[in-house]
Motif scaffolding. Sequence first.
Motif, PDB file in Angstrom:
ATOM      1  N   GLY A   1      16.498  20.656   3.020  1.00 18.38           N
ATOM      2  CA  GLY A   1      16.327  20.790   4.465  1.00 18.38           C
ATOM      3  C   GLY A   1      16.018  19.466   5.132  1.00 18.38           C
ATOM      4  O   GLY A   1      16.599  19.130   6.169  1.00 18.38           O
ATOM      5  N   VAL A   2      15.120  18.708   4.547  1.00 17.08           N
ATOM      6  CA  VAL A   2      14.776  17.397   5.114  1.00 17.08           C
ATOM      7  C   VAL A   2      15.991  16.476   5.070  1.00 17.08           C
ATOM      8  O   VAL A   2      16.273  15.760   6.038  1.00 17.08           O
ATOM      9  N   ALA A   3      16.727  16.503   3.968  1.00 13.76           N
ATOM     10  CA  ALA A   3      17.934  15.676   3.876  1.00 13.76           C
ATOM     11  C   ALA A   3      18.957  16.071   4.942  1.00 13.76           C
ATOM     12  O   ALA A   3      19.581  15.196   5.565  1.00 13.76           O
ATOM     13  N   LEU A   4      19.137  17.372   5.164  1.00 15.58           N
ATOM     14  CA  LEU A   4      20.054  17.823   6.213  1.00 15.58           C
ATOM     15  C   LEU A   4      19.603  17.337   7.586  1.00 15.58           C
ATOM     16  O   LEU A   4      20.425  16.903   8.401  1.00 15.58           O
TER      17      LEU A   4
ATOM     18  N   GLY B   1      11.848  27.136   2.097  1.00 18.05           N
ATOM     19  CA  GLY B   1      11.068  26.542   1.013  1.00 18.05           C
ATOM     20  C   GLY B   1       9.576  26.706   1.206  1.00 18.05           C
ATOM     21  O   GLY B   1       8.848  27.071   0.280  1.00 18.05           O
ATOM     22  N   VAL B   2       9.104  26.470   2.427  1.00 17.53           N
ATOM     23  CA  VAL B   2       7.673  26.594   2.713  1.00 17.53           C
ATOM     24  C   VAL B   2       7.227  28.053   2.597  1.00 17.53           C
ATOM     25  O   VAL B   2       6.169  28.345   2.016  1.00 17.53           O
ATOM     26  N   ALA B   3       8.037  28.969   3.122  1.00 23.01           N
ATOM     27  CA  ALA B   3       7.677  30.390   3.055  1.00 23.01           C
ATOM     28  C   ALA B   3       7.625  30.873   1.607  1.00 23.01           C
ATOM     29  O   ALA B   3       6.704  31.608   1.219  1.00 23.01           O
ATOM     30  N   ARG B   4       8.583  30.465   0.806  1.00 14.99           N
ATOM     31  CA  ARG B   4       8.599  30.906  -0.600  1.00 14.99           C
ATOM     32  C   ARG B   4       7.411  30.337  -1.354  1.00 14.99           C
ATOM     33  O   ARG B   4       6.813  31.006  -2.193  1.00 14.99           O
ATOM     34  N   PHE B   5       7.066  29.085  -1.042  1.00  8.76           N
ATOM     35  CA  PHE B   5       5.895  28.470  -1.657  1.00  8.76           C
ATOM     36  C   PHE B   5       4.628  29.236  -1.289  1.00  8.76           C
ATOM     37  O   PHE B   5       3.790  29.517  -2.151  1.00  8.76           O
ATOM     38  N   GLN B   6       4.488  29.614  -0.021  1.00 10.00           N
ATOM     39  CA  GLN B   6       3.316  30.363   0.436  1.00 10.00           C
ATOM     40  C   GLN B   6       3.244  31.736  -0.232  1.00 10.00           C
ATOM     41  O   GLN B   6       2.172  32.184  -0.633  1.00 10.00           O
ATOM     42  N   LEU B   7       4.382  32.400  -0.335  1.00  9.96           N
ATOM     43  CA  LEU B   7       4.401  33.715  -0.990  1.00  9.96           C
ATOM     44  C   LEU B   7       3.999  33.600  -2.457  1.00  9.96           C
ATOM     45  O   LEU B   7       3.279  34.468  -2.975  1.00  9.96           O
ATOM     46  N   GLU B   8       4.444  32.571  -3.120  1.00 10.51           N
ATOM     47  CA  GLU B   8       4.093  32.387  -4.527  1.00 10.51           C
ATOM     48  C   GLU B   8       2.596  32.095  -4.674  1.00 10.51           C
ATOM     49  O   GLU B   8       1.956  32.580  -5.611  1.00 10.51           O
ATOM     50  N   ARG B   9       2.039  31.337  -3.758  1.00 10.83           N
ATOM     51  CA  ARG B   9       0.591  31.058  -3.803  1.00 10.83           C
ATOM     52  C   ARG B   9      -0.208  32.335  -3.587  1.00 10.83           C
ATOM     53  O   ARG B   9      -1.209  32.562  -4.262  1.00 10.83           O
ATOM     54  N   LYS B  10       0.230  33.181  -2.658  1.00  9.24           N
ATOM     55  CA  LYS B  10      -0.475  34.443  -2.409  1.00  9.24           C
ATOM     56  C   LYS B  10      -0.379  35.374  -3.615  1.00  9.24           C
ATOM     57  O   LYS B  10      -1.295  36.122  -3.905  1.00  9.24           O
ATOM     58  N   ARG B  11       0.766  35.323  -4.294  1.00  5.91           N
ATOM     59  CA  ARG B  11       0.971  36.166  -5.468  1.00  5.91           C
ATOM     60  C   ARG B  11       0.059  35.731  -6.614  1.00  5.91           C
ATOM     61  O   ARG B  11      -0.261  36.509  -7.493  1.00  5.91           O
ATOM     62  N   GLY B  12      -0.337  34.480  -6.600  1.00  4.89           N
ATOM     63  CA  GLY B  12      -1.251  33.982  -7.636  1.00  4.89           C
ATOM     64  C   GLY B  12      -0.574  33.129  -8.667  1.00  4.89           C
ATOM     65  O   GLY B  12      -1.090  32.915  -9.751  1.00  4.89           O
TER      66      GLY B  12
ATOM     67  N   MET C   1      19.849  23.297  12.711  1.00 10.75           N
ATOM     68  CA  MET C   1      19.466  24.687  12.437  1.00 10.75           C
ATOM     69  C   MET C   1      19.393  24.939  10.928  1.00 10.75           C
ATOM     70  O   MET C   1      18.409  25.510  10.438  1.00 10.75           O
ATOM     71  N   LEU C   2      20.407  24.523  10.199  1.00 11.39           N
ATOM     72  CA  LEU C   2      20.396  24.734   8.752  1.00 11.39           C
ATOM     73  C   LEU C   2      19.266  23.961   8.077  1.00 11.39           C
ATOM     74  O   LEU C   2      18.610  24.466   7.161  1.00 11.39           O
ATOM     75  N   GLY C   3      19.042  22.730   8.516  1.00  8.86           N
ATOM     76  CA  GLY C   3      17.949  21.944   7.951  1.00  8.86           C
ATOM     77  C   GLY C   3      16.608  22.608   8.172  1.00  8.86           C
ATOM     78  O   GLY C   3      15.788  22.711   7.258  1.00  8.86           O
ATOM     79  N   GLY C   4      16.385  23.073   9.391  1.00 13.00           N
ATOM     80  CA  GLY C   4      15.130  23.760   9.696  1.00 13.00           C
ATOM     81  C   GLY C   4      14.965  25.042   8.911  1.00 13.00           C
ATOM     82  O   GLY C   4      13.864  25.366   8.447  1.00 13.00           O
ATOM     83  N   LEU C   5      16.064  25.774   8.747  1.00 12.81           N
ATOM     84  CA  LEU C   5      15.988  27.023   7.981  1.00 12.81           C
ATOM     85  C   LEU C   5      15.703  26.769   6.505  1.00 12.81           C
ATOM     86  O   LEU C   5      14.946  27.519   5.873  1.00 12.81           O
ATOM     87  N   PHE C   6      16.284  25.717   5.939  1.00 16.73           N
ATOM     88  CA  PHE C   6      16.001  25.385   4.539  1.00 16.73           C
ATOM     89  C   PHE C   6      14.535  24.998   4.362  1.00 16.73           C
ATOM     90  O   PHE C   6      13.885  25.424   3.400  1.00 16.73           O
ATOM     91  N   VAL C   7      14.011  24.198   5.296  1.00 18.91           N
ATOM     92  CA  VAL C   7      12.593  23.817   5.213  1.00 18.91           C
ATOM     93  C   VAL C   7      11.718  25.061   5.328  1.00 18.91           C
ATOM     94  O   VAL C   7      10.778  25.253   4.545  1.00 18.91           O
TER      95      VAL C   7
END
Length: 58
Positions: free
Chosen positions: A19-22, A46-57, A37-43
Motif C-alpha cells: 500500500g505504501v509503495a502504491l 494490513g493494519v486491520a488484519r494486524f489489529q484483528l490478530e492482536r485481539k485474537r491473541g 484508493m488502492l494504496g489506501g485500501l492495502f494499508v
Amino acid sequence: MRWYGRAVLVLSAVFVAIGVALLVVTAAHGGGVVGFMLGGLFVALGVARFQLERKRGG
C-alpha cells in the motif's frame, strides 16, 4: 497454530508495504484516483488484519 499467527503478521506487513509503495509511486507519477484508493485500501487491510490478530491473541 503459532505459525499461523506469525504468517498473518508477516502478510499484514506485506500488505502495508504494498500500500505504501502504491501511494509513493502514484504520487511520484502525478497522482491518480485509482492508485491512491488502492494504496489506501492495502494499508487499511494490513493494519486491520494486524489489529484483528492482536485481539485474537496471536
